[in-house]
Write an enzyme that holds these catalytic residues in place. Sequence first.
Site, mmCIF file in Angstrom:
data_model
loop_
_atom_site.group_PDB
_atom_site.id
_atom_site.type_symbol
_atom_site.label_atom_id
_atom_site.label_comp_id
_atom_site.label_asym_id
_atom_site.label_seq_id
_atom_site.Cartn_x
_atom_site.Cartn_y
_atom_site.Cartn_z
ATOM 1 C CB SER A 64 -0.893 0.019 1.244
ATOM 2 O OG SER A 64 -1.718 -1.117 1.298
ATOM 3 C CB SER A 116 -3.769 3.293 0.037
ATOM 4 O OG SER A 116 -2.383 3.041 -0.090
ATOM 5 C CB ALA A 117 -8.720 1.415 1.591
ATOM 6 C CG HIS A 156 -8.629 -6.452 -3.463
ATOM 7 N ND1 HIS A 156 -7.566 -5.850 -4.099
ATOM 8 C CD2 HIS A 156 -8.146 -6.906 -2.273
ATOM 9 C CE1 HIS A 156 -6.483 -5.940 -3.344
ATOM 10 N NE2 HIS A 156 -6.806 -6.557 -2.228
#
Length: 284
Positions: A64, A116-117, A156
């Site tokens: 990430s 990163s989300a 995803h």
Amino acid sequence: MAIKEEKMVIHVAHSPDSDDAFMFYAINQNKIDTKGYRFIDVLSDIETLNQKALKGVYEVSAISIHAFPYVADKYALLSSGASMGDNYGPMIVARESFDVSELKNKKIAVPGKLTSAFLALELFLETSDFDYEVIDFDEIIPAVKEGKVDAGLIIHEGQLTYQDEGLVCIVDLGKWWYEKTGGLPLPLGGNVIRKDLGEEVMKEVSEILRESIKYSLEHRDEAVEYALKYARGMTKEKADRFIGMYVNELTVDYGERGRKAIELFLKEAYEKGFIDTLPEIKFV
């Protein structure tokens, strides 16, 4: 006659997803010249890969972008292999619609604190002080459906399948970031390479990985067919759409937009105290 020295084994760690499988198809199926290197796939979820990268376990790894500041002492970012959400990205989904202002009071399932989300969610909420539970990414939608949590941060292929499960989108963080920054993509994942391999190896491996991505884009149908085994039940049409979201011209090379997006993403996170350090970003 001197025997030519064999080059090293390179472990390439990445998620067991259709977009990553698509990227590395040409290497895994010997479609391109790997210049004497032997590449070995290591498959694991992204949060596990982030944790492994902290220890410098693999020569090449998907991570990430959120994790990069914590591994920048050991790794450099490869200029290819990025996953960017270009006006789309991780989403908060729930069973029923509610106003985004209520999110701070909801229990949210997240796929990992170094994703990163998760960092994008912190930036969106402008706080780290909210109720969340770390759950494996592929268990988040079931957890939301079963009422174990109020909402879920999905990554995803869930971004294309959540509606099939009867859920609704509360906010698309990729769309939010795009509008907030005047058109920049949301940096999600990247490939990194260990600095201790040396400049020559780093550059050669970088070029091989770039050629693999280009090969798949130029031989799309066969590469998508190969990637279907990692598509977790998606139809070929839906898998192809998902792959197109995260393997494109930004994946071949970040370009000016991609580089600017990473710099801004990490700068804002640092200024708001969500990451401890702001690294020098070196691309190979």
